[in-house]
Write a protein that holds these residues in place. Structure first.
Motif, PDB file in Angstrom:
ATOM      1  N   LYS A  37       0.828  -1.203   0.000  1.00 40.07           N
ATOM      2  CA  LYS A  37       0.000   0.000   0.000  1.00 40.07           C
ATOM      3  C   LYS A  37       0.866   1.258   0.000  1.00 40.07           C
ATOM      4  O   LYS A  37       0.577   2.222  -0.727  1.00 40.07           O
ATOM      5  CB  LYS A  37      -0.930  -0.008   1.214  1.00 40.07           C
ATOM      6  CG  LYS A  37      -1.861   1.197   1.285  1.00 40.07           C
ATOM      7  CD  LYS A  37      -2.899   1.048   2.383  1.00 40.07           C
ATOM      8  CE  LYS A  37      -2.287   1.184   3.759  1.00 40.07           C
ATOM      9  NZ  LYS A  37      -3.332   1.241   4.814  1.00 40.07           N
ATOM     10  N   ASP A  38       1.928   1.254   0.796  1.00 36.71           N
ATOM     11  CA  ASP A  38       2.812   2.427   0.861  1.00 36.71           C
ATOM     12  C   ASP A  38       3.423   2.745  -0.502  1.00 36.71           C
ATOM     13  O   ASP A  38       3.505   3.917  -0.898  1.00 36.71           O
ATOM     14  CB  ASP A  38       3.926   2.195   1.883  1.00 36.71           C
ATOM     15  CG  ASP A  38       3.417   2.216   3.316  1.00 36.71           C
ATOM     16  OD1 ASP A  38       2.297   2.707   3.528  1.00 36.71           O
ATOM     17  OD2 ASP A  38       4.129   1.714   4.209  1.00 36.71           O
ATOM     18  N   ARG A  39       3.839   1.707  -1.234  1.00 32.14           N
ATOM     19  CA  ARG A  39       4.445   1.932  -2.554  1.00 32.14           C
ATOM     20  C   ARG A  39       3.419   2.428  -3.561  1.00 32.14           C
ATOM     21  O   ARG A  39       3.696   3.326  -4.361  1.00 32.14           O
ATOM     22  CB  ARG A  39       5.131   0.660  -3.059  1.00 32.14           C
ATOM     23  CG  ARG A  39       6.333   0.227  -2.207  1.00 32.14           C
ATOM     24  CD  ARG A  39       7.368   1.332  -2.087  1.00 32.14           C
ATOM     25  NE  ARG A  39       8.456   0.980  -1.211  1.00 32.14           N
ATOM     26  CZ  ARG A  39       9.671   0.614  -1.621  1.00 32.14           C
ATOM     27  NH1 ARG A  39       9.929   0.549  -2.911  1.00 32.14           N
ATOM     28  NH2 ARG A  39      10.612   0.337  -0.751  1.00 32.14           N
ATOM     29  N   TYR A  40       2.227   1.854  -3.543  1.00 34.76           N
ATOM     30  CA  TYR A  40       1.184   2.309  -4.464  1.00 34.76           C
ATOM     31  C   TYR A  40       0.818   3.770  -4.188  1.00 34.76           C
ATOM     32  O   TYR A  40       0.672   4.580  -5.121  1.00 34.76           O
ATOM     33  CB  TYR A  40      -0.066   1.435  -4.328  1.00 34.76           C
ATOM     34  CG  TYR A  40       0.105  -0.013  -4.719  1.00 34.76           C
ATOM     35  CD1 TYR A  40       0.918  -0.385  -5.786  1.00 34.76           C
ATOM     36  CD2 TYR A  40      -0.561  -1.024  -4.020  1.00 34.76           C
ATOM     37  CE1 TYR A  40       1.066  -1.720  -6.135  1.00 34.76           C
ATOM     38  CE2 TYR A  40      -0.414  -2.352  -4.376  1.00 34.76           C
ATOM     39  CZ  TYR A  40       0.398  -2.703  -5.427  1.00 34.76           C
ATOM     40  OH  TYR A  40       0.548  -4.012  -5.782  1.00 34.76           O
ATOM     41  N   LYS A  41       0.682   4.125  -2.911  1.00 36.95           N
ATOM     42  CA  LYS A  41       0.313   5.492  -2.560  1.00 36.95           C
ATOM     43  C   LYS A  41       1.436   6.472  -2.884  1.00 36.95           C
ATOM     44  O   LYS A  41       1.178   7.620  -3.271  1.00 36.95           O
ATOM     45  CB  LYS A  41      -0.054   5.568  -1.076  1.00 36.95           C
ATOM     46  CG  LYS A  41      -1.328   4.808  -0.739  1.00 36.95           C
ATOM     47  CD  LYS A  41      -1.678   4.874   0.736  1.00 36.95           C
ATOM     48  CE  LYS A  41      -2.244   6.216   1.108  1.00 36.95           C
ATOM     49  NZ  LYS A  41      -2.759   6.228   2.500  1.00 36.95           N
ATOM     50  N   GLN A  42       2.674   6.031  -2.748  1.00 33.35           N
ATOM     51  CA  GLN A  42       3.803   6.879  -3.125  1.00 33.35           C
ATOM     52  C   GLN A  42       3.761   7.187  -4.617  1.00 33.35           C
ATOM     53  O   GLN A  42       4.013   8.325  -5.037  1.00 33.35           O
ATOM     54  CB  GLN A  42       5.118   6.187  -2.754  1.00 33.35           C
ATOM     55  CG  GLN A  42       6.361   7.057  -2.917  1.00 33.35           C
ATOM     56  CD  GLN A  42       7.630   6.330  -2.521  1.00 33.35           C
ATOM     57  OE1 GLN A  42       7.635   5.127  -2.258  1.00 33.35           O
ATOM     58  NE2 GLN A  42       8.740   7.057  -2.481  1.00 33.35           N
ATOM     59  N   ALA A  43       3.430   6.175  -5.416  1.00 40.72           N
ATOM     60  CA  ALA A  43       3.328   6.376  -6.864  1.00 40.72           C
ATOM     61  C   ALA A  43       2.171   7.314  -7.204  1.00 40.72           C
ATOM     62  O   ALA A  43       2.304   8.191  -8.072  1.00 40.72           O
ATOM     63  CB  ALA A  43       3.142   5.029  -7.564  1.00 40.72           C
ATOM     64  N   ILE A  44       1.034   7.161  -6.526  1.00 41.30           N
ATOM     65  CA  ILE A  44      -0.110   8.044  -6.749  1.00 41.30           C
ATOM     66  C   ILE A  44       0.257   9.484  -6.419  1.00 41.30           C
ATOM     67  O   ILE A  44      -0.103  10.422  -7.152  1.00 41.30           O
ATOM     68  CB  ILE A  44      -1.312   7.593  -5.897  1.00 41.30           C
ATOM     69  CG1 ILE A  44      -1.926   6.311  -6.467  1.00 41.30           C
ATOM     70  CG2 ILE A  44      -2.358   8.687  -5.811  1.00 41.30           C
ATOM     71  CD1 ILE A  44      -2.701   6.495  -7.739  1.00 41.30           C
ATOM     72  N   THR A  45       0.982   9.692  -5.325  1.00 44.35           N
ATOM     73  CA  THR A  45       1.387  11.049  -4.930  1.00 44.35           C
ATOM     74  C   THR A  45       2.261  11.692  -6.003  1.00 44.35           C
ATOM     75  O   THR A  45       2.086  12.878  -6.333  1.00 44.35           O
ATOM     76  CB  THR A  45       2.143  11.005  -3.591  1.00 44.35           C
ATOM     77  OG1 THR A  45       1.273  10.475  -2.586  1.00 44.35           O
ATOM     78  CG2 THR A  45       2.600  12.404  -3.177  1.00 44.35           C
ATOM     79  N   LEU A  46       3.186  10.923  -6.555  1.00 47.63           N
ATOM     80  CA  LEU A  46       4.014  11.449  -7.640  1.00 47.63           C
ATOM     81  C   LEU A  46       3.148  11.906  -8.811  1.00 47.63           C
ATOM     82  O   LEU A  46       3.356  12.996  -9.361  1.00 47.63           O
ATOM     83  CB  LEU A  46       5.007  10.383  -8.117  1.00 47.63           C
ATOM     84  CG  LEU A  46       6.232  10.104  -7.247  1.00 47.63           C
ATOM     85  CD1 LEU A  46       7.076   9.006  -7.874  1.00 47.63           C
ATOM     86  CD2 LEU A  46       7.078  11.363  -7.082  1.00 47.63           C
TER      87      LEU A  46
END
Length: 329
Positions: free
Chosen positions: A195-204
């Motif tokens: 989840k942390d990696r997916y959300k990091q990508a969304i933020t970018l």
């Protein structure tokens, strides 16, 4: 492919006289190895070749490895017992200099053996009590996969303003690598990490300033699988409200996406909102009428809905009877 059997054979063959004349196991291995750097400090034997380009600098490597001392059947360090070996970042998680340099010569799927002289291993001091000083060590390494995370590190270290100056292709490569990290964690059932990696990508993606309609479409295309993955991850974490939120965000991008409709149907079912679940799943079924998962979930929703209505009917019927026939005091 382990060296254990080879070492055991050598040890059984040795006797007092042979020890004086026969080459040691490591000496015999050296004759089958190539000198990686030209100074004899790192020797390599490819047991099983890999495919594709070699591991890049500063990448993250998924691998099994074991380290051995000469004449020892037991590894002093190993990840082979792990169901999911860790993803190790070069320059940070790999602390043996020879192993890091050796990995840069390996390809995906490759299995190799390395002999490291002390200056490329644990030095003159060793690592007591397991590794004596000035020890030559053997490592067996199997590279399962790697991700070029150096680019991700560079992009995430930038300010949003700096990120907007890099080419869109480079930016999306970093986003896709983050999604690959998330997928790797998801497949290992490490859902919070995923989840942390997916959300990091969304933020970018959200921080990227849009330059054209084409770029806007490209960013939406990149967001869609991330929202779908987040929805499924939240379902695995038993957070149906959040799963529904991300499923709806995916539908905002593609209102006819069957995976998004299916995710929303799953979330509504967990929330016991059966009519909404049916609506989503019927829409998905219209796109894929023979999909087994959609049809199975629709049947489950119908059963749960019927049970819910029956219980509700029984409840009101009982309440009506109690009001009509009150107990006498």
């Amino acid at each position: 492919m382990s060296l254990n059997g080879l070492i055991s054979t050598f040890r059984r063959m040795r006797n007092a006289d042979e020890m004086l004349t026969a080459p040691s196991p490591f000496e015999q291995l050296r004759q089958q190895m190539n000198d990686v750097l030209g100074d004899g400090g790192i020797l390599k034997q490819v047991v099983l070749p890999g495919e594709g380009p070699p591991v890049p600098q500063n990448s993250s490597v998924l691998m099994y490895y074991s380290g051995f001392l000469e004449y020892s059947d037991q590894a002093f360090d190993s990840t082979t017992h792990l169901k999911y070996p860790p993803m190790m970042k070069l320059g940070r998680d790999v602390t043996v200099a020879g192993l890091e340099l050796g990995l840069l010569t390996m390809k995906k799927g490759e299995f190799s053996r390395f002999l490291f002289q002390p200056q490329y291993a644990y030095g003159d001091m060793g690592c007591p009590p397991f590794i004596p000083g000035a020890a030559t060590v053997l490592y067996e390494v199997h590279v399962l996969d790697y991700l070029d995370s150096a680019q991700v590190d560079d992009v995430t270290a930038m300010s949003p303003e700096e990120q907007n100056t890099i080419p869109l292709s480079t930016f999306l490569d970093a986003v896709n690598t983050l999604r690959s990290f998330g997928n790797r964690f998801f497949n290992q059932s490490r859902y919070e990490n995923a989840k942390d990696r997916y959300k990091q990508a969304i933020t970018l993606l959200k921080n990227r300033e849009l330059q054209s309609e084409q770029e806007k479409d490209n960013l939406k295309t990149a967001q869609l699988p991330l929202y779908l993955n987040l929805s499924l991850t939240e379902l695995r974490l038993e957070n149906p409200h959040k799963a529904l939120k991300y499923g709806n965000k995916a539908l905002e991008i593609d209102s006819a996406n069957t995976k998004a409709l299916f995710r929303c149907g799953q979330a509504y079912l967990e929330l016991c909102e059966y009519e909404s679940a049916q609506s989503c799943l019927i829409s998905a079924q219209a796109k894929k009428p023979f999909d087994h998962d959609i049809n199975s979930l629709l049947r489950k929703v119908a059963t749960c809905y019927k049970d819910s209505l029956d219980k509700e009917k029984e409840f009101y019927s009982k309440m009506f009877r109690e009001q009509r026939d009150p107990e006498t005091v």
